[in-house]
Design an enzyme around this catalytic site. Structure first.
Site, mmCIF file in Angstrom:
data_model
loop_
_atom_site.group_PDB
_atom_site.id
_atom_site.type_symbol
_atom_site.label_atom_id
_atom_site.label_comp_id
_atom_site.label_asym_id
_atom_site.label_seq_id
_atom_site.Cartn_x
_atom_site.Cartn_y
_atom_site.Cartn_z
ATOM 1 N N GLY A 49 42.146 35.928 31.929
ATOM 2 C CA GLY A 49 41.008 35.297 32.586
ATOM 3 C C GLY A 49 39.720 35.718 31.912
ATOM 4 O O GLY A 49 39.459 36.909 31.726
ATOM 5 N N ALA A 50 38.907 34.726 31.536
ATOM 6 C CA ALA A 50 37.685 34.997 30.777
ATOM 7 C C ALA A 50 36.426 34.691 31.574
ATOM 8 O O ALA A 50 35.354 34.502 31.003
ATOM 9 C CB ALA A 50 37.692 34.181 29.486
ATOM 10 N N LEU B 239 29.563 36.861 42.712
ATOM 11 C CA LEU B 239 29.132 37.277 41.381
ATOM 12 C C LEU B 239 28.977 38.789 41.311
ATOM 13 O O LEU B 239 29.327 39.420 40.309
ATOM 14 C CB LEU B 239 27.816 36.590 41.005
ATOM 15 C CG LEU B 239 27.834 35.069 40.891
ATOM 16 C CD1 LEU B 239 26.496 34.554 40.362
ATOM 17 C CD2 LEU B 239 28.961 34.599 39.992
ATOM 18 N N GLU C 4 37.962 37.178 41.904
ATOM 19 C CA GLU C 4 38.464 36.443 43.062
ATOM 20 C C GLU C 4 39.948 36.634 43.293
ATOM 21 O O GLU C 4 40.420 36.630 44.432
ATOM 22 C CB GLU C 4 38.151 34.949 42.911
ATOM 23 C CG GLU C 4 38.429 34.139 44.167
ATOM 24 C CD GLU C 4 37.924 32.710 44.094
ATOM 25 O OE1 GLU C 4 38.157 31.942 45.042
ATOM 26 O OE2 GLU C 4 37.291 32.353 43.079
ATOM 27 N N ARG D 185 28.547 31.568 55.914
ATOM 28 C CA ARG D 185 29.224 30.314 55.583
ATOM 29 C C ARG D 185 30.248 29.891 56.628
ATOM 30 O O ARG D 185 30.418 28.704 56.894
ATOM 31 C CB ARG D 185 29.875 30.439 54.212
ATOM 32 C CG ARG D 185 28.862 30.461 53.103
ATOM 33 C CD ARG D 185 29.484 30.735 51.761
ATOM 34 N NE ARG D 185 28.468 30.712 50.717
ATOM 35 C CZ ARG D 185 28.702 31.008 49.458
ATOM 36 N NH1 ARG D 185 29.918 31.358 49.074
ATOM 37 N NH2 ARG D 185 27.730 30.962 48.571
ATOM 38 N N ALA E 132 34.575 38.465 35.846
ATOM 39 C CA ALA E 132 35.280 39.739 36.018
ATOM 40 C C ALA E 132 35.987 40.146 34.727
ATOM 41 O O ALA E 132 35.887 41.294 34.275
ATOM 42 C CB ALA E 132 36.279 39.644 37.168
#
Length: 574
Positions: free
Chosen positions: A11-12, A395, A378, A281, A15
């Site tokens: 994953g780029a 973030l 995430e 939210r 994180a």
């Protein structure tokens, strides 16, 4: 083919990139991404990143920590939350020094604005805590980190799809993946693996998530025998473009945007008298859905308006340019002249692969580490978000815990060695691919995927209840049975998107089942998990994390305690 690196980061996004920057120059690292790295989904984050800098008004990390705990509906682990809130100012200035072009005040300080759920003095009223770069904060942050990675010669494997995790005797030994460009399978043998694979929004029909958010990391960890934590908690962002789900940043309400119903009423005043449109939210999403259910949607339809007209064109163009562009391009609306049709849309996963505060993946209530396996962002659940994530904290989570995971891996590598690979490490993957390619079944991937997405959106979204959740679980089981008989048209090797879609559908079906099972199991309402048949929060029974394991093809549920330090559970009032 077998490739060796000391560390492989899968994953780029923010994180993964932050961990890569931390490790660069210290060890041999590789970053694997199924998309071109700057296209990772972190770029879609618009509103900003939270930190108690106090640039426009007094603010303190303890207030930030309190808001995060309260926002999590007291399910967040408070030791991790304190780490994140107190490290936030340092993390922001570090990103600034790496080249992030934050918006500025007249004095040249990093600009800050209000955002939902963030308050001064433990809930007295909104506070300007959100640092931002117009409404494209995630985009500029990821590009800054990617530039740092290129500068430091980080090795990237772009368009490389991870298919399996190699774990034996509780020791992680690498991954198996496929080069999307050529169809070639490879083992990346490593001393440590970090999962930073992002979310799973494409399980649902309407989502802010990009097409690559297909639950890969969750499913691969789960199918490797590892637990997933708190998967019933799925965040629905209050403001997605009607029917499309494209994100309209919380920054729009932070700058003064107002939610209005069919009568033109500012309805959030009755649901959150103090915070109004800047409530958390989960509360705002439920309020919108309540207005719709009670017949106050626009023209009786399933959306309400987000009104920015009073801000004026100059302010909109300066601070919310992407929102203005999205509304014009996709809906033909000039937001300076007309309100935006919005509805809640699937946005974020609070649950994920359980980790400690340094990114190490842990098992069970005893928190036993998996040697050499880490997760951040995430896909991970260090549980700073609990039952509901506050805006801007995603973030912040990525860069604080991406960095900590990088530091932890670097320390681990001081004594780690390459462990032997399992026998025939690609055998399981080859069998899976061969089964899909050679299948002559009659079932089609798009049809199964569409059915899954519609059922999850209909019965496992903002409001849930026993009957619907039971139905969706049964439906997912039927779809998993149909999945065994899928076939694809493309039998080739190069850029076989039919094959990729089929594999990703398998991942999503597994995780849809886990989400629905967790939601059915948790008989209370907490944060984003709202049960019509159990409308109250039940701390006596449910102030605990759930852990879902795959056991003989079924889902086994266990529990572990929530870490509480300063803030005891109270009623949430906004």
């Amino acid at each position: 083919m077998i490739i060796e690196h000391d560390v492989v980061i899968v994953g780029a996004g923010l994180a993964g990139a932050r961990a890569a920057v931390e490790l660069s120059g210290k060890t041999d690292i590789a970053v694997v991404s199924k998309v071109f790295p700057p296209r990772s989904h972190s770029t879609a984050a618009q509103g900003g990143i939270g930190a108690a800098l106090g640039n426009l008004e007094p603010d303190y990390p303890e207030w930030h920590a309190f808001d995060t705990v309260k926002g999590s509906d007291y399910l967040g682990d408070q030791d991790a939350i304190e780490i994140m809130a107190y490290d936030a100012p340092r993390a922001i200035y570090e990103m600034e020094h790496m080249g992030v072009p934050f918006s500025r005040t007249k004095e040249g300080k990093i600009a800050q604005r209000q955002i939902g759920g963030h308050t001064r003095n433990f809930g007295e009223g909104p506070v300007k805590r959100c640092c931002y770069a117009a409404d494209r904060t995630g985009f500029v942050m990821l590009h800054a980190l990617y530039e740092q990675c290129i500068k430091k010669n980080v090795k990237f494997y772009s368009e490389f799809l991870m298919l399996d995790l190699l774990i034996e005797n509780n020791v992680c030994r690498g991954i198996v993946g496929i080069d999307i460009k050529t169809g070639e399978l490879s083992v990346i043998h490593s001393k440590a693996v970090l999962f930073a694979t992002g979310g799973y929004g494409k399980i649902f029909k309407t989502t802010t998530n990009g097409y690559a958010s297909t639950a890969d990391g969750y499913a691969i960890a789960y199918n490797s025998g590892l637990p997933l934590e708190d998967m019933e908690f799925v965040q629905f962002h209050p403001t997605g473009l009607y029917k499309l789900g494209i994100l309209i940043s919380e920054g729009a309400r932070g700058e003064g945007g107002i939610l209005r119903n069919n009568a033109g009423e500012r309805f959030m005043e009755k649901y959150a008298p103090t915070m109004k449109d800047l409530g958390p939210r989960d509360l705002v999403s439920r309020s919108i859905m309540t207005e719709i259910k009670e017949g106050r949607g626009i023209d009786g339809k399933d959306y309400v308006y987000l009104d920015l007209r009073h801000l004026g064109r100059k302010e909109i163009d300066l601070k919310l340019p992407d929102i203005s562009d999205f509304s014009r391009i996709y809906l033909g609306i000039d937001v300076a002249e007309a309100p935006i049709p919005i509805q809640p849309t699937t946005h974020y996963a609070m649950g994920g692969i359980p980790t400690d505060n340094d990114g190490r993946v842990i098992i069970g209530s005893q928190k036993v580490p998996v040697t050499g396996f880490y997760a951040a962002g995430e896909v991970a659940c260090v549980s700073v978000h609990g039952a509901n994530r506050l805006g801007t904290n995603s973030l912040l989570d990525t860069i604080v815990f991406g960095r900590r995971a990088g530091k932890s891996i670097n320390e681990f590598l001081r004594s780690a060695e390459f462990e032997p690979l399992p026998q025939n490490p690609m055998e399981k993957t080859k069998e899976m691919i061969s089964g899909i390619i050679n299948s002559k079944g009659k079932e089609k991937v798009p049809e199964i995927r569409k059915s899954m997405q519609e059922e999850m959106m209909d019965k496992c979204s903002v409001y849930r209840e026993d009957k619907g959740l039971t139905k969706v679980r049964g439906h997912i089981k039927e779809l998993k049975e149909r999945y065994k008989y899928i076939s694809i048209a493309d039998k080739g090797t190069q850029y076989n998107t039919d094959l990729q879609d089929a594999i990703e559908l398998g991942f999503m079906l597994d995780i849809a089942d886990v989400i629905a099972t967790g939601a059915l199991n948790r008989t209370e309402s907490r944060g984003a998990h709202c049960r019509d048949d159990y409308p109250n929060r039940d701390d006596a029974k449910w102030l605990k994390h759930t852990l879902a394991y795959k056991s003989d093809g079924e889902i086994k549920i266990e529990y572990k305690d929530v870490c509480i330090t300063k803030f005891q559970p109270k009623e949430r009032k906004y």
